[in-house]
Design an enzyme around this catalytic site. Structure first.
Site, PDB file in Angstrom:
ATOM      1  CB  ALA A  39      49.328  50.065  35.998  1.00 20.09           C
ATOM      2  CE1 TYR A  41      40.235  45.072  30.017  1.00 20.47           C
ATOM      3  CE2 TYR A  41      41.584  43.248  30.756  1.00 20.47           C
ATOM      4  CZ  TYR A  41      40.344  43.770  30.445  1.00 20.47           C
ATOM      5  OH  TYR A  41      39.220  43.001  30.554  1.00 20.47           O
ATOM      6  CD  GLU A  45      39.946  49.391  29.024  1.00 18.15           C
ATOM      7  OE1 GLU A  45      38.943  49.075  29.716  1.00 18.15           O
ATOM      8  OE2 GLU A  45      40.201  48.840  27.937  1.00 18.15           O
ATOM      9  CB  VAL A  95      47.887  48.889  50.000  1.00 24.82           C
ATOM     10  CG1 VAL A  95      46.900  49.668  50.856  1.00 24.82           C
ATOM     11  CG2 VAL A  95      48.062  49.563  48.647  1.00 24.82           C
ATOM     12  CG  ASP A 166      36.310  36.289  32.392  1.00 28.17           C
ATOM     13  OD1 ASP A 166      36.517  36.141  31.179  1.00 28.17           O
ATOM     14  OD2 ASP A 166      36.231  37.410  32.942  1.00 28.17           O
ATOM     15  CG  LEU A 173      39.703  39.540  25.898  1.00 32.47           C
ATOM     16  CD1 LEU A 173      40.542  39.408  24.634  1.00 32.47           C
ATOM     17  CD2 LEU A 173      39.545  41.014  26.284  1.00 32.47           C
ATOM     18  CB  VAL A 205      40.877  47.508  21.508  1.00 30.99           C
ATOM     19  CG1 VAL A 205      40.800  48.988  21.870  1.00 30.99           C
ATOM     20  CG2 VAL A 205      41.157  47.363  20.013  1.00 30.99           C
ATOM     21  CG  HIS A 302      48.706  58.963   1.428  1.00 37.83           C
ATOM     22  ND1 HIS A 302      49.598  59.034   2.477  1.00 37.83           N
ATOM     23  CD2 HIS A 302      48.634  60.210   0.885  1.00 37.83           C
ATOM     24  CE1 HIS A 302      50.065  60.270   2.548  1.00 37.83           C
ATOM     25  NE2 HIS A 302      49.496  61.001   1.601  1.00 37.83           N
TER      26      HIS A 302
HETATM   27  C1  LIG Z   1      36.017  46.689  33.819  1.00 35.44           C
HETATM   28  C2  LIG Z   1      36.053  45.613  32.786  1.00 35.44           C
HETATM   29  C3  LIG Z   1      36.206  45.958  31.452  1.00 35.44           C
HETATM   30  C4  LIG Z   1      36.235  44.964  30.472  1.00 35.44           C
HETATM   31  N1  LIG Z   1      36.375  45.362  29.194  1.00 35.44           N
HETATM   32  C5  LIG Z   1      36.348  44.437  28.231  1.00 35.44           C
HETATM   33  C6  LIG Z   1      36.402  44.828  26.862  1.00 35.44           C
HETATM   34  O1  LIG Z   1      36.493  46.005  26.543  1.00 35.44           O
HETATM   35  N2  LIG Z   1      36.345  43.861  25.918  1.00 35.44           N
HETATM   36  C7  LIG Z   1      36.233  42.536  26.242  1.00 35.44           C
HETATM   37  O2  LIG Z   1      36.167  41.704  25.349  1.00 35.44           O
HETATM   38  N3  LIG Z   1      36.188  42.126  27.530  1.00 35.44           N
HETATM   39  C8  LIG Z   1      36.235  43.051  28.530  1.00 35.44           C
HETATM   40  N4  LIG Z   1      36.167  42.652  29.836  1.00 35.44           N
HETATM   41  C9  LIG Z   1      36.166  41.210  30.155  1.00 35.44           C
HETATM   42  C10 LIG Z   1      34.781  40.622  29.975  1.00 35.44           C
HETATM   43  O3  LIG Z   1      33.860  41.379  30.728  1.00 35.44           O
HETATM   44  C11 LIG Z   1      34.787  39.168  30.450  1.00 35.44           C
HETATM   45  O4  LIG Z   1      35.824  38.459  29.817  1.00 35.44           O
HETATM   46  C12 LIG Z   1      33.464  38.496  30.103  1.00 35.44           C
HETATM   47  O5  LIG Z   1      32.410  39.158  30.746  1.00 35.44           O
HETATM   48  C13 LIG Z   1      33.505  37.024  30.535  1.00 35.44           C
HETATM   49  O6  LIG Z   1      32.246  36.449  30.313  1.00 35.44           O
HETATM   50  P1  LIG Z   1      31.746  35.274  31.249  1.00 35.44           P
HETATM   51  O7  LIG Z   1      30.412  34.883  30.697  1.00 35.44           O
HETATM   52  O8  LIG Z   1      32.786  34.260  31.403  1.00 35.44           O
HETATM   53  O9  LIG Z   1      31.568  35.928  32.702  1.00 35.44           O
HETATM   54  P2  LIG Z   1      30.651  37.121  33.215  1.00 35.44           P
HETATM   55  O10 LIG Z   1      30.324  38.080  32.132  1.00 35.44           O
HETATM   56  O11 LIG Z   1      31.342  37.629  34.439  1.00 35.44           O
HETATM   57  O12 LIG Z   1      29.291  36.407  33.583  1.00 35.44           O
HETATM   58  C14 LIG Z   1      29.210  35.492  34.665  1.00 35.44           C
HETATM   59  C15 LIG Z   1      27.779  35.490  35.145  1.00 35.44           C
HETATM   60  O13 LIG Z   1      27.585  34.402  36.038  1.00 35.44           O
HETATM   61  C16 LIG Z   1      26.817  34.853  37.130  1.00 35.44           C
HETATM   62  N5  LIG Z   1      27.072  33.959  38.284  1.00 35.44           N
HETATM   63  C17 LIG Z   1      28.165  33.926  39.091  1.00 35.44           C
HETATM   64  N6  LIG Z   1      28.020  32.966  40.023  1.00 35.44           N
HETATM   65  C18 LIG Z   1      26.829  32.379  39.810  1.00 35.44           C
HETATM   66  C19 LIG Z   1      26.111  31.322  40.445  1.00 35.44           C
HETATM   67  N7  LIG Z   1      26.593  30.680  41.500  1.00 35.44           N
HETATM   68  N8  LIG Z   1      24.913  30.997  39.946  1.00 35.44           N
HETATM   69  C20 LIG Z   1      24.400  31.639  38.880  1.00 35.44           C
HETATM   70  N9  LIG Z   1      25.021  32.641  38.239  1.00 35.44           N
HETATM   71  C21 LIG Z   1      26.216  33.001  38.691  1.00 35.44           C
HETATM   72  C22 LIG Z   1      27.294  36.276  37.355  1.00 35.44           C
HETATM   73  O14 LIG Z   1      26.356  37.007  38.084  1.00 35.44           O
HETATM   74  C23 LIG Z   1      27.398  36.757  35.913  1.00 35.44           C
HETATM   75  O15 LIG Z   1      26.182  37.236  35.439  1.00 35.44           O
HETATM   76  C24 LIG Z   1      36.125  43.607  30.837  1.00 35.44           C
HETATM   77  C25 LIG Z   1      35.977  43.246  32.179  1.00 35.44           C
HETATM   78  C26 LIG Z   1      35.934  44.233  33.146  1.00 35.44           C
HETATM   79  C27 LIG Z   1      35.798  43.830  34.591  1.00 35.44           C
END
Ligand SMILES: Cc1cc2nc3c(=O)[nH]c(=O)nc-3n(C[C@H](O)[C@H](O)[C@H](O)COP(=O)(O)OP(=O)(O)OC[C@H]3O[C@@H](n4cnc5c(N)ncnc54)[C@H](O)[C@@H]3O)c2cc1C
Length: 326
Positions: A39, A41, A45, A95, A166, A173, A205, A302
């Protein structure tokens, strides 16, 4: 390094009978009876969305409320709204296994058996993608949580290797990941040696029904950091005008967390219709260091939900437990 994060799965027999948020986006048919495990976010959702579409939904929530990392007012109010919409809550936590029978997927837990699902979704958290990248060989250190350790400028422990998003950030985010990447490229290639991302007061959000908008410190966080006696909290509960002629009148809850003596705004939290769209502007106010007096000086629009944010008068001292239930 920007390899992101991936969903975590528990270790239990039959775990593969459940999917993750990645699998949710691959669904080609609406599941009829769904169990959402977790539970946070993402879990709320998914559960909200599936329930709104008409699926029967059980949300397995190990704490006494969903969204326990957010201000308690938000999780408690959301739990009530989700229950009113027909989402069933289960407190089962550990679980012990999943099995498939003719009647659907059965979830065994330490406390009870939940059965009859045609879809189980794991939403128990996400872990940084750090495996198989040779990070040890490159002497790139990880944090205790398993993310790549970075300083404020995205430098890892290895010279010339940087990490954003991330895989390295507690603020998981999309805009945080994009901003970290942009500031880093400005610093490395754009002649801006001091460029770095500011991850304080990030508004977010939660796209539930109703939506949640939140920015800054929760009431317990503020009390921990500054002492409860220095925190003043303003609260409001009202029914959005949208429901004026409806028998199904859904409440909106709002909370302002301020720091005495000048009532500097530390946190703004809202759940209810419009909370998603109104929070961005209040995030600007927080960034500018607004006080309650600044809010009060701002004339209300308002009749909107947002006007409540600048007209609140009822207040109390902050509480470590987040105050009375909404
Ligand atoms: C269900 C869900 C809902 C979400 N909703 C929101 C939202 O509403 N608003 C918001 O701001 N954030 C949201 N997020 C969070 C958001 O998706 C992440 O914070 C964001 O995508 C992080 O970006 P990133 O570039 O760090 O990683 P990612 O977007 O995960 O990108 C990482 C990339 O690296 C690639 N990769 C991994 N390993 C390798 C490798 N060895 N070689 C080459 N490429 C590789 C992956 O394939 C991927 O394409 C959500 C996440 C989820 C799971």
């Amino acid at each position: 390094m920007a390899t992101g994060s991936r969903p975590l799965l528990p270790v239990a027999p039959g775990v593969e009978l459940g999917g993750t948020s990645d699998d949710f986006f691959q669904l080609t048919e609406q599941p009829k009876r769904v169990a959402v495990m977790g539970a946070g976010y993402i879990g709320v959702e998914l559960a909200s969305m599936l329930r709104a579409l008409g699926s029967s939904v059980t949300l397995v929530c190990r704490a006494d409320r969903p969204l326990r990392r957010f201000d308690p007012m938000l999780g408690i109010a959301l739990g009530k709204e989700m229950e009113a919409s027909g989402v069933q809550f289960s407190g089962s936590t550990l679980v012990t296994g999943l099995t498939r029978t003719q009647g659907g997927i059965t979830i065994q837990t330490e406390g009870e058996v939940l059965s009859g699902f045609d879809c189980v979704l794991w939403a128990i958290g996400r872990g940084a993608v750090t495996q198989g990248l040779g990070l040890e060989a490159a002497a790139v250190e990880l944090t205790a949580e398993g993310r790549i350790k970075v300083d404020d400028f995205q430098n890892t422990s290895a010279s010339g290797i940087y990490a954003v998003g991330d895989v390295a950030s507690a603020v998981a985010l999309t805009p945080a990941a994009i901003a970290a990447g942009r500031r880093l490229s400005d610093r490395l290639f754009g002649g801006q040696p001091d460029s770095k991302v500011d991850l304080s007061e990030v508004a977010t959000v939660i796209f539930t029904h109703p939506p949640i908008g939140t920015v800054g410190l929760s009431e317990p966080e503020a009390c921990q950091r500054f002492g409860a006696e220095n925190i003043r909290v303003y609260e409001s509960r009202f029914t959005n005008l949208y429901y004026a002629v409806s028998d199904n009148r859904r409440p909106t809850h709002m909370k302002l967390v301020t720091l005495l003596p000048d009532e500097k705004m530390l946190g703004v939290h809202a759940i209810g219709m419009g909370a998603d769209e109104l929070i961005q502007g209040f995030a600007v106010a927080l960034k500018l260091g607004a006080t309650k007096k600044d809010f009060d000086r701002t004339l209300a629009i308002h009749p909107t939900a947002a006007e409540e944010m600048v007209t609140m008068t009822r207040h109390r001292q902050g509480r470590l437990d987040g105050g009375p239930q909404p």
